[in-house]
Design a protein around this motif. Sequence first.
Motif, PDB file in Angstrom:
ATOM      1  N   GLY A  66       0.802  -1.216   0.000  1.00 52.91           N
ATOM      2  CA  GLY A  66       0.000   0.000   0.000  1.00 52.91           C
ATOM      3  C   GLY A  66       0.832   1.260   0.000  1.00 52.91           C
ATOM      4  N   HIS A  67       1.986   1.229  -0.669  1.00 51.59           N
ATOM      5  CA  HIS A  67       2.861   2.400  -0.824  1.00 51.59           C
ATOM      6  C   HIS A  67       3.467   2.869   0.497  1.00 51.59           C
ATOM      7  CE1 HIS A  67       1.285   2.790  -4.938  1.00 51.59           C
ATOM      8  NE2 HIS A  67       0.093   2.623  -4.408  1.00 51.59           N
ATOM      9  N   LYS A  68       3.507   2.010   1.495  1.00 48.05           N
ATOM     10  CA  LYS A  68       4.149   2.396   2.752  1.00 48.05           C
ATOM     11  C   LYS A  68       5.120   1.295   3.162  1.00 48.05           C
ATOM     12  CE  LYS A  68       0.412   0.615   5.719  1.00 48.05           C
ATOM     13  NZ  LYS A  68      -0.554   0.252   4.681  1.00 48.05           N
ATOM     14  N   VAL A  69       5.970   1.600   4.134  1.00 52.45           N
ATOM     15  CA  VAL A  69       6.923   0.603   4.619  1.00 52.45           C
ATOM     16  C   VAL A  69       6.137  -0.412   5.442  1.00 52.45           C
ATOM     17  CG1 VAL A  69       8.997   0.204   5.971  1.00 52.45           C
ATOM     18  CG2 VAL A  69       8.783   2.302   4.624  1.00 52.45           C
ATOM     19  N   GLU A  70       5.822  -1.546   4.836  1.00 47.65           N
ATOM     20  CA  GLU A  70       4.954  -2.557   5.449  1.00 47.65           C
ATOM     21  C   GLU A  70       5.737  -3.835   5.680  1.00 47.65           C
ATOM     22  OE1 GLU A  70       2.973  -4.154   7.426  1.00 47.65           O
ATOM     23  OE2 GLU A  70       1.357  -2.885   6.618  1.00 47.65           O
ATOM     24  N   ILE A  71       6.130  -4.048   6.947  1.00 44.81           N
ATOM     25  CA  ILE A  71       6.904  -5.246   7.270  1.00 44.81           C
ATOM     26  C   ILE A  71       6.012  -6.461   7.475  1.00 44.81           C
ATOM     27  CG2 ILE A  71       8.849  -3.965   8.215  1.00 44.81           C
ATOM     28  CD1 ILE A  71       7.768  -4.514  10.999  1.00 44.81           C
ATOM     29  N   GLY A  72       4.690  -6.278   7.357  1.00 43.76           N
ATOM     30  CA  GLY A  72       3.783  -7.405   7.504  1.00 43.76           C
ATOM     31  C   GLY A  72       3.924  -8.449   6.408  1.00 43.76           C
TER      32      GLY A  72
ATOM     33  N   GLN B 156      11.265 -12.358  18.522  1.00 45.05           N
ATOM     34  CA  GLN B 156      12.023 -11.314  19.189  1.00 45.05           C
ATOM     35  C   GLN B 156      11.506  -9.913  18.856  1.00 45.05           C
ATOM     36  OE1 GLN B 156      14.656 -11.907  21.498  1.00 45.05           O
ATOM     37  NE2 GLN B 156      13.661 -13.904  21.290  1.00 45.05           N
ATOM     38  N   VAL B 157      11.024  -9.713  17.641  1.00 43.67           N
ATOM     39  CA  VAL B 157      10.467  -8.420  17.234  1.00 43.67           C
ATOM     40  C   VAL B 157       8.998  -8.652  16.906  1.00 43.67           C
ATOM     41  CG1 VAL B 157      10.682  -6.433  15.687  1.00 43.67           C
ATOM     42  CG2 VAL B 157      12.706  -7.760  16.278  1.00 43.67           C
ATOM     43  N   THR B 158       8.151  -8.442  17.918  1.00 40.41           N
ATOM     44  CA  THR B 158       6.736  -8.779  17.762  1.00 40.41           C
ATOM     45  C   THR B 158       6.035  -7.895  16.741  1.00 40.41           C
ATOM     46  OG1 THR B 158       6.218  -7.339  19.645  1.00 40.41           O
ATOM     47  CG2 THR B 158       6.568  -9.678  20.104  1.00 40.41           C
ATOM     48  N   GLU B 159       6.642  -6.756  16.391  1.00 40.50           N
ATOM     49  CA  GLU B 159       6.028  -5.882  15.393  1.00 40.50           C
ATOM     50  C   GLU B 159       5.869  -6.602  14.056  1.00 40.50           C
ATOM     51  OE1 GLU B 159       6.687  -1.482  13.318  1.00 40.50           O
ATOM     52  OE2 GLU B 159       8.137  -2.220  14.784  1.00 40.50           O
ATOM     53  N   PHE B 160       6.815  -7.480  13.710  1.00 32.66           N
ATOM     54  CA  PHE B 160       6.708  -8.225  12.460  1.00 32.66           C
ATOM     55  C   PHE B 160       5.465  -9.113  12.472  1.00 32.66           C
ATOM     56  CE2 PHE B 160      11.184  -7.134  12.259  1.00 32.66           C
ATOM     57  CZ  PHE B 160      11.392  -6.933  10.903  1.00 32.66           C
ATOM     58  N   ALA B 161       5.301  -9.860  13.568  1.00 35.10           N
ATOM     59  CA  ALA B 161       4.155 -10.768  13.657  1.00 35.10           C
ATOM     60  C   ALA B 161       2.843  -9.992  13.681  1.00 35.10           C
ATOM     61  CB  ALA B 161       4.283 -11.641  14.905  1.00 35.10           C
ATOM     62  N   PHE B 162       2.800  -8.879  14.412  1.00 36.22           N
ATOM     63  CA  PHE B 162       1.584  -8.077  14.480  1.00 36.22           C
ATOM     64  C   PHE B 162       1.229  -7.510  13.114  1.00 36.22           C
ATOM     65  CE2 PHE B 162      -0.231  -3.757  15.041  1.00 36.22           C
ATOM     66  CZ  PHE B 162      -1.490  -4.153  15.465  1.00 36.22           C
TER      67      PHE B 162
ATOM     68  N   PHE C  74      -3.232  -8.368  20.436  1.00 40.14           N
ATOM     69  CA  PHE C  74      -3.078  -7.046  21.034  1.00 40.14           C
ATOM     70  C   PHE C  74      -1.879  -6.981  21.972  1.00 40.14           C
ATOM     71  CE2 PHE C  74      -7.603  -6.682  19.773  1.00 40.14           C
ATOM     72  CZ  PHE C  74      -7.452  -5.567  18.968  1.00 40.14           C
ATOM     73  N   ARG C  75      -1.480  -8.142  22.506  1.00 43.56           N
ATOM     74  CA  ARG C  75      -0.230  -8.133  23.273  1.00 43.56           C
ATOM     75  C   ARG C  75       0.953  -7.940  22.330  1.00 43.56           C
ATOM     76  NH1 ARG C  75      -3.145 -11.427  26.962  1.00 43.56           N
ATOM     77  NH2 ARG C  75      -2.964 -13.293  25.663  1.00 43.56           N
ATOM     78  N   LEU C  76       0.893  -8.559  21.132  1.00 43.49           N
ATOM     79  CA  LEU C  76       1.933  -8.318  20.133  1.00 43.49           C
ATOM     80  C   LEU C  76       2.006  -6.840  19.774  1.00 43.49           C
ATOM     81  CD1 LEU C  76       1.470 -11.257  17.583  1.00 43.49           C
ATOM     82  CD2 LEU C  76       3.400 -10.917  19.123  1.00 43.49           C
ATOM     83  N   ALA C  77       0.831  -6.191  19.713  1.00 39.50           N
ATOM     84  CA  ALA C  77       0.775  -4.775  19.337  1.00 39.50           C
ATOM     85  C   ALA C  77       1.154  -3.850  20.484  1.00 39.50           C
ATOM     86  CB  ALA C  77      -0.630  -4.429  18.866  1.00 39.50           C
ATOM     87  N   LYS C  78       1.435  -4.420  21.658  1.00 44.23           N
ATOM     88  CA  LYS C  78       1.754  -3.644  22.853  1.00 44.23           C
ATOM     89  C   LYS C  78       0.643  -2.639  23.165  1.00 44.23           C
ATOM     90  CE  LYS C  78       6.727  -4.066  22.096  1.00 44.23           C
ATOM     91  NZ  LYS C  78       8.019  -3.364  21.893  1.00 44.23           N
ATOM     92  N   ALA C  79      -0.616  -3.113  22.994  1.00 41.21           N
ATOM     93  CA  ALA C  79      -1.759  -2.270  23.333  1.00 41.21           C
ATOM     94  C   ALA C  79      -1.794  -2.010  24.836  1.00 41.21           C
ATOM     95  CB  ALA C  79      -3.055  -2.939  22.886  1.00 41.21           C
TER      96      ALA C  79
END
Length: 627
Positions: A289-295, A423-429, A498-503
Amino acid sequence: MEEHNQSSLLKSKRFLPFFCTQFLGAFNDNIFKNTLMLLIAFSATTALGMESNVVMNLAAGLFILPFFLFSAIAGQVADKYEKSSIIRKVKLAEIVIMLLAAVCFITESYSLLLLLLFVMGTQSTFFGPVKYAILPQHLRNDELVGGNALVEMGTFVAILLGTIGAGILMGFEGTKELTACAVIVVAITGYLASRKIPVAESADPTLKLDFNIFRMTGQVLKYAREDRAVFLSIMAISWFWFLGASYLTQFPNFAKTVLQGDSSVVTMLLALFSIGIGVGSMLCERLSGHKVEIGIVPIGSLGLTLFGIDLYCSIPSYYVDEPLTWLEFIAHSDNLRVLIDLIGIGIFGGFFIVPLYAYIQKNSKPEQRAQIIAANNIMNALFMVASAIAGILLLGVLDLSIPEFFLVIALMNLVIAVYVYSQVTEFAFRFVVWILSHSMYRVTHKNLDVIPDEGPAVIVCNHVSFVDALLIAGAVRRPIRFVMDYQIFKSPLLGPIFRLAKAIPIAPRHKDEQVYLQAFETISNELENGQLVCIFPEGKLTKTGEMNEFRGGVEIILERNSVEVVTLALQGLWGSFFSHKDGPAFANLPKRFWSKVNIVGGRKWTAEEATAAALEANVKELRGDNP
C-alpha cells in the motif's frame, strides 16, 4: 497515493541516473563473475589445480570478504561526504579495475582474476552504503518502498542480463576478448550515468574518519544494535543473502552434476531466480500500500522455506549421455517443478527483502544511516562468507549432495524466521494486520495525511468492532499504541494479537483502579516519547450501530499532556463478524468477505479545543450514515 508513483520514479531526475548507475554496476559485476565462474566450472579448473566445488566457493568468498573488512570505513565516508561525488569516484575506480580484468582475461591469468574479484568486491563495498543511504535523501517516505523495489528489481534484472550475457559470451570462440571489451564499455557507461546523479548533502560533515578497521567495525555494529528492530532486520537481510549466495554459488554445479545440463541450463536457472526476485520486488509496493509494510516479510520467509523444501523434492531422476541444452531441459516435463520452485524462491525473496531495506532506511538516524547500512553490509558479508564456508563443509567435507544442501538451508530458514519474529513482535503483528486487511476486508482511506508524520498526538475514533485497531494500524504509516478494554486481553483469539501490538489495557475505575491508573500513566509516557496513541472514547463497542457517547478520558489525557488530537471515523464495519450486529460478535460464522471498509481522517484539534463533546460531534459527521 497515486498508483503510478513507482514507475514514475524512472522518469525522475532524482532517481533515474542513480538507478542506471547501480544497474550498470550490477550488470558489470555479473558479466565478470559469471563468465569467470563458467570458465572455472567447464574449462579452467585444471589450470588452477583445485576441485571445482572448492574453487567456486573460494571465488564467492573472495568477492564478499572486502564487505566485511572495509564496510565500516565506507559507511563513515558516505555519512561524511556528499554522496553523488563518492559514487563518481567509485565508478572511476571500476573503470581501472575492469581494464586490469580485461588484460587478465586475454592472458588467461585465472589466479589474478580471482584476486581481482577481491578488488572488485572492495570497490562494491564503498558503493554499498551510498547506494541505500542516498534513497531517503532523494525520495519521499511514500516513495521509499517503490524506490527500493526498483533498485532490487534493477539489481536482479542486471544479474539476469549479466548471466545471459556471460552465457552468450561462452558460446563464442573469442569469449575472453569479448568479455574484456564488454566490462570496460559498461564501466565507462556507468561512470557517465553517475555524473547526472543530483547532489545528496553530507549527513554529518563533522564526522572524523577512523581507519582502524576493527574499532570502526565494532562502532557501526554498536550503532545498529541501538534499535533492536533495526538490528534484527539487518540480521534477517543478512540471512537472505546467506540463502541467495548459497543458491547462486551452487547453481553451476547443480546444473552440471544434478540436472545434467550444459552452461545454458546454468544461465536459465540464474535467470529464473533473478526474474522471480525482480517480480517479487515490484509487487511489494502494491502489496504494502505504498508504505513501509513489514507485515509481508513473514509471507516472504514462509514462501522461501516451502519452495526450498519442494526444490529438494522435485529433483528429476533421469539419466542422459550428453549434457542437456536449456531447450532439451525444459522439454522434460519432470523439470517444470524445478523451474517453478526457483521462480517461487525468487518471488518470495523479493517479498522478504524489499520491506526490510526500506524499514532500515526509514528508522535509522539520518546522521548514522550510511554507517548502519554499512553494518548491514558487514553482516551480509559475514553471512555470505559463512555460506561459502558452509558450502565447502557440507558439500566437500560432509559430502552432502547439492539438493540435500538446499534442503538444509530451507529448514534453517524456518527456524531463523521463528526466532526473529518472536524477538520483534512488530513483524508478527503487522503480518496479522496485513492478512486481515487483505482477506476479510478491502480497506480504503481518505485524508489520513492529517495524522502528523512525527511527534505525539492522540487519535480518537468510533468503536464498531473488535478489529477496529488492527485496521487502523494497517492504514497508518506510523506505529500506534492503542488503548483497549482490559477484557479483550483475555480473548484466546485477539488477546495475543493485542499483546503483540503492545496495546495499553484500561478498565473502568470502579472495576479495577490499578489498571485504570496505570493506563493513564502509560499513555502519558508514550506521548512524552513522541508516540501516537489511539483511544476509542465510547469505551465499548456499539450494539446498535449508532455511536455511544464519548467519555471524558481524552480530556484527562490532555490535562497531563497538551498534545494535538486527530479525529478518525470507521465506515462499513457494522454487520461484520467482529461486530455486535444481530447478537454478540463471533456468535455466527462469517458471512462477509472482502467487504469494503473506509477510514476517514477528520482534522487536527489543539488540546484546548478538544472536548469530548466536540470530538464526538466531529466523528459522527465523518462517519455519516455508514456505520
